[in-house]
Motif scaffolding. Structure first.
Motif, PDB file in Angstrom:
ATOM      1  N   MET A  59      38.301  44.033  32.074  1.00  0.00           N
ATOM      2  CA  MET A  59      39.452  44.224  32.946  1.00  0.00           C
ATOM      3  C   MET A  59      40.697  43.587  32.332  1.00  0.00           C
ATOM      4  O   MET A  59      40.609  42.637  31.554  1.00  0.00           O
ATOM      5  CB  MET A  59      39.186  43.585  34.317  1.00  0.00           C
ATOM      6  N   THR A  60      41.855  44.120  32.688  1.00  0.00           N
ATOM      7  CA  THR A  60      43.110  43.556  32.194  1.00  0.00           C
ATOM      8  C   THR A  60      43.735  42.583  33.193  1.00  0.00           C
ATOM      9  O   THR A  60      44.656  41.854  32.828  1.00  0.00           O
ATOM     10  CB  THR A  60      44.121  44.677  31.918  1.00  0.00           C
ATOM     11  N   HIS A  61      43.275  42.605  34.427  1.00  0.00           N
ATOM     12  CA  HIS A  61      43.832  41.733  35.467  1.00  0.00           C
ATOM     13  C   HIS A  61      42.697  41.156  36.309  1.00  0.00           C
ATOM     14  O   HIS A  61      41.605  41.726  36.387  1.00  0.00           O
ATOM     15  CB  HIS A  61      44.782  42.502  36.401  1.00  0.00           C
ATOM     16  N   LEU A  62      42.983  40.038  36.949  1.00  0.00           N
ATOM     17  CA  LEU A  62      42.045  39.495  37.924  1.00  0.00           C
ATOM     18  C   LEU A  62      42.834  39.026  39.146  1.00  0.00           C
ATOM     19  O   LEU A  62      43.999  38.634  39.052  1.00  0.00           O
ATOM     20  CB  LEU A  62      41.205  38.361  37.341  1.00  0.00           C
ATOM     21  N   CYS A  63      42.168  39.090  40.285  1.00  0.00           N
ATOM     22  CA  CYS A  63      42.772  38.646  41.547  1.00  0.00           C
ATOM     23  C   CYS A  63      42.410  37.187  41.789  1.00  0.00           C
ATOM     24  O   CYS A  63      41.269  36.773  41.572  1.00  0.00           O
ATOM     25  CB  CYS A  63      42.267  39.501  42.704  1.00  0.00           C
ATOM     26  N   VAL A  64      43.392  36.408  42.221  1.00  0.00           N
ATOM     27  CA  VAL A  64      43.177  35.006  42.570  1.00  0.00           C
ATOM     28  C   VAL A  64      43.172  34.915  44.090  1.00  0.00           C
ATOM     29  O   VAL A  64      44.108  35.398  44.744  1.00  0.00           O
ATOM     30  CB  VAL A  64      44.277  34.104  41.980  1.00  0.00           C
ATOM     31  N   VAL A  65      42.105  34.335  44.641  1.00  0.00           N
ATOM     32  CA  VAL A  65      41.952  34.326  46.101  1.00  0.00           C
ATOM     33  C   VAL A  65      41.761  32.909  46.609  1.00  0.00           C
ATOM     34  O   VAL A  65      41.351  32.012  45.874  1.00  0.00           O
ATOM     35  CB  VAL A  65      40.758  35.207  46.533  1.00  0.00           C
TER      36      VAL A  65
END
Length: 624
Positions: A258-264
C-alpha cells in the motif's frame, strides 16, 4: 586538592556514564571518590568477604575477574576490565556478596565510592541510576545518540521509532462510501491531497481512494463520474493505532503493498500517512518497490528490483530503525520476491496443477531475520496420502529446482548444505515431515541435530499455513517431553563461542571476527533451545526471548540484556554487509574490532559477555 579533582574530572569526562552526569551529581561524586592502589595479584573483592561495600572505577591498570572455584587457566572463565569500567554493580544493587574474585592483573589504581554514597548518587543522578540498572542498554543508548547526531544532519534521526501521530501534518480528508466520484475528485483538488478516506458513521475507515486508483480504476476503465466511490476504492485500508511506532507503519505498507495507511484512535480515523511522510529523505519508495516486484513479468525483472534493496535499507537504518525491524523488512521484501518467482514459474510446470502444497522457509527467513546477503533455506510440504507421496514429489521436484535456480538468479545463493525444495529430502508430505522430525528428536545424534537445527525454525511463505502450524504444534509437544533431545541441542549451542580470550579481551584473527557465527549464533541457538523446551510457538529470536519471560523460564533482566546485545550484533552485521557490498567483497559477515571506536568496543565486549552468559545458563541447566 584542586589539581587532583580536576584530573579526576577530566578522567571521568572521557568515560560513560560519567561524561553525561548531571552537574550537581558530578559535584557530589568528585570529592567522595577515594583513590586506592592495588599491587599486581591483590584481591579487590572476594565472595567470602560478605555483601559488597564499595563501588570501584578503574583509573589505571587492569582488573581480572575470576570464579574462585575454577582453575581459570584451564576453564577460560576469567575476564578482564580496563580503565573506565566499573564493578561490582550487581552485588551493590542486590546487597549481596560478589560472585567473582576481582584481582589486579597488574599494578592498578581504582577510584572508590562507599555503598552509602553509591546509593545517594543513584538518587541524585538519573543518568547514573539508568546505567546501573541497564548497563548494556545504556551504552547502546549512548552509541545511538552519536549515530542520531550524524543522522540529524539529514533530518531523519530516530523518526521511525516515534509514534505515528507525531508524523501527522494535517487532518484527514474524508468522504462517505456513497459519495459520487465527481464530488470526491473535486474535494481532493480543493484540499490538494492525493488520497481520500471513506468512513462510516463512526468515523472508522472503510476504504481509501488515491490518484493511482483514479488512473487505474477510473480513467483507464472509463468509469462514469457519477459512480459511488465505494465501487473503485480500496476496501479495508491498512489502519494502525496512533501510538504505533513509525517503523511498523512502514512494515505494514510493505507487507500489503500500500502507498498510504490510516492512523486511528480507538478505531476512529485521525489522519493519513504516506511512505514519504515516514521516509522523508529517501528518493526510492518501499511501496513502489513492492508493486514493481509483484508486477514483474520475468525473474530478471525481480532480480533487477531487488538490487534497490541495499539503498532502501541504508535510508531506513539512517532514520532510526532498530536492527530486528530492518531484518524483518528485508525478509518481507524477499518473500514478495519469492512469491512472485513461484507465480511466474507455475505456468511452465503443468504437472503441479491440482497439488496442494506450501512453500516453507527455514532458518533466518523463517525467523524473519534475513540480512542483505543470504542463501536459500526452503522446502515444500504437500498434501498426499502415503501411497501417493512419491508420485506427487516427482511432479513437484522439477518446479522446485527451477524455483531454486530462479531465486539464485535473484541473489539468494544456493544453500551449500542443499537445504532447498529441489532436494527430495526437503520436498515431503505432511506425514513425511512429521516422521523426519520425530526421527531427529527421538533418535538423532548430536551431529545430526547440529545439521538439522535449521529445520526447527520453519514458517509458511506461500500456500496454506495450516498444515505448517499443525506440524509445529506436534513438534513442540515432542521436544518439550524429550530431555535427551533438549540436552543434545543445548550441547550443540555451546559449539560457537564468542571470541573472548582468557581474560575477557576480544580475540580477533587476521581475518577479523565472523559476527554471525561467533556473535549471533549463540543467541539464536540458545533462544531456540529454550523455545523448544518450553513449547513456545514463536520463531523470531527476540519474540522467543519475550515469550520465555512470559513463561517464567527466563528472568526479565536477562532477557533485556540479551535483546540489547542481539540488536547491536545484528546491526553490526548489517553494517558489515553494507560495507562489503559497496567494496565488492565476499567476507560480508566479518568485522574488525580494531576499526571500532572505544565506546563500540565496550558495547561489543559486553555483547559477547551476554552471549557467554546465555551459554553458561544452558550449560548449568543441562549439566554440560
Amino acid at each position: 586538592m584542586s589539581d587532583a579533582l580536576d584530573s579526576t574530572r577530566e578522567f571521568l569526562g572521557a568515560h560513560a556514564p560519567f561524561d553525561q552526569l548531571e552537574t550537581d551529581a558530578l559535584e557530589f561524586l568528585l570529592p567522595r571518590l577515594e583513590s586506592r592502589f592495588y599491587a599486581r595479584g591483590a584481591r579487590i573483592t572476594d565472595p567470602e568477604a560478605g555483601p559488597a561495600q564499595r563501588f570501584h572505577i578503574i583509573r589505571q591498570g587492569r582488573i581480572r575477574g575470576e570464579t574462585p572455584s575454577e582453575d581459570e587457566q584451564l576453564s577460560g572463565k576469567a575476564w578482564e576490565l580496563i580503565p573506565g569500567e566499573c564493578f561490582p554493580i550487581g552485588a551493590l544493587l542486590g546487597r549481596r556478596a560478589v560472585h567473582t574474585v576481582h584481582r589486579a592483573a597488574e599494578d592498578t589504581v581504582c577510584l572508590e565510592l562507599s555503598l552509602e554514597d553509591f546509593d545517594r548518587l543513584r538518587v541524585r543522578s538519573r543518568v547514573f541510576n539508568d546505567f546501573c540498572t541497564r548497563r548494556l542498554a545504556n551504552l547502546l543508548d549512548r552509541l545511538q545518540q552519536g549515530l542520531d547526531t550524524l543522522s540529524a544532519r539529514d533530518g531523519g534521526a530516530g523518526q521511525l521509532n516515534t509514534p505515528l501521530v507525531l508524523r501527522l501534518a494535517r487532518s484527514p480528508v474524508t468522504c462517505r462510501p456513497d459519495t459520487r466520484l465527481r464530488e470526491v475528485l473535486a474535494t481532493m483538488r480543493d484540499e490538494r491531497v492525493g488520497s481520500i478516506v471513506a468512513v462510516d458513521d463512526n468515523q472508522r475507515p472503510v476504504g481509501i481512494f488515491t490518484l493511482h486508483d483514479l488512473l487505474a480504476r477510473v480513467a483507464l476503465a472509463d468509469v462514469d463520474l457519477d459512480t459511488p466511490v465505494a465501487a473503485v476504492m480500496t476496501p479495508d485500508p491498512v489502519a494502525l493505532e496512533e501510538s504505533t511506532p513509525g517503523f511498523e507503519g512502514i512494515e505494514a505498507m510493505t507487507e500489503h503493498g500500500m502507498t498510504h495507511l490510516c492512523v486511528v484512535r480507538d478505531g476512529r480515523l485521525v489522519g493519513v500517512l504516506g511512505e514519504r511522510d515516514l521516509l522523508t529523505s529517501q528518493p526510492l519508495t518501499l511501496d513502489g518497490l513492492v508493486r514493481a516486484i509483484r508486477r514483474a513479468d520475468s525473474v530478471a525483472v525481480v532480480a533487477e528490483r531487488l538490487h534497490q534493496v541495499p539503498r532502501l535499507i541504508e535510508a531506513v537504518v539512517g532514520q532510526g530503525a532498530e536492527a530486528d525491524q530492518v531484518l524483518r523488512l528485508i525478509t518481507r521484501l524477499n518473500e514478495h520476491a519469492t512469491r512472485r518467482v513461484l507465480t511466474l514459474l507455475r505456468p511452465q510446470h503443468e504437472a503441479i496443477e491440482g497439488i496442494d502444497f506450501t512453500w516453507l522457509a527455514f532458518g533466518s527467513q523463517a525467523r524473519e531475520e534475513q540480512a542483505l546477503v543470504t542463501d536459500q533455506d526452503n522446502g515444500i510440504l504437500f498434501d498426499a496420502a502415503v501411497s501417493d507421496a512419491d508420485a506427487i514429489r516427482e511432479r513437484l521436484l522439477p518446479y522446485a529446482k527451477d524455483v531454486n535456480l530462479a531465486l539464485a538468479e535473484c541473489g539468494f545463493m544456493l544453500c551449500p548444505g542443499n537445504i532447498m525444495a529441489g532436494n527430495p529430502e526437503c520436498c515431503l508430505s505432511g506425514p513425511e515431515w512429521d516422521q523426519r522430525f520425530t526421527r531427529w528428536i527421538e533418535q538423532g545424534t548430536p551431529e545430526h541435530l547440529l545439521k538439522s537445527s535449521i529445520f526447527f525454525d520453519l514458517r509458511a511463505v506461500d500456500g496454506d499455513a495450516g498444515p505448517v502450524e499443525a506440524l509445529r504444534t506436534r513438534l513442540l509437544q515432542k521436544t518439550a517431553f524429550n530431555s535427551r533431545f533438549r540436552r543434545q541441542m543445548a550441547a550443540n549451542q555451546q559449539m560457537f563461542r564468542p571470541p573472548l580470550g582468557l581474560f575477557g579481551e576480544i580475540k580477533s584473527g587476521s581475518n577479523g571476527i565472523d559476527i554471525k557465527k561467533q556473535g549471533l549464533t549463540p543467541f539464536v541457538d540458545g533462544a531456540r533451545v529454550i523455545a523448544l523446551a518450553a513449547e513456545l510457538p514463536a520463531t523470531r529470536t527476540h519474540e522467543r526471548l519475550d515469550q520465555a519471560v512470559a513463561a517464567d523460564v527466563m528472568r526479565e533482566g536477562d532477557a533485556r540484556d540479551y535483546h540489547s546485545a542481539l540488536r547491536y550484533l545484528q546491526m553490526l552485521r548489517l553494517r558489515a554487509q553494507q560495507k562489503a557490498l559497496r567494496e565488492g567483497r565476499d567476507d560480508d559477515n566479518r568485522i574488525r574490532p580494531e576499526e571500532l571506536g572505544a565506546l563500540e568496543g565496550r558495547v561489543l565486549k559486553e555483547s559477547f559477555r551476554q552471549a557467554r552468559k546465555l551459554q553458561g545458563q544452558l550449560e548449568v541447566q543441562y549439566q554440560l
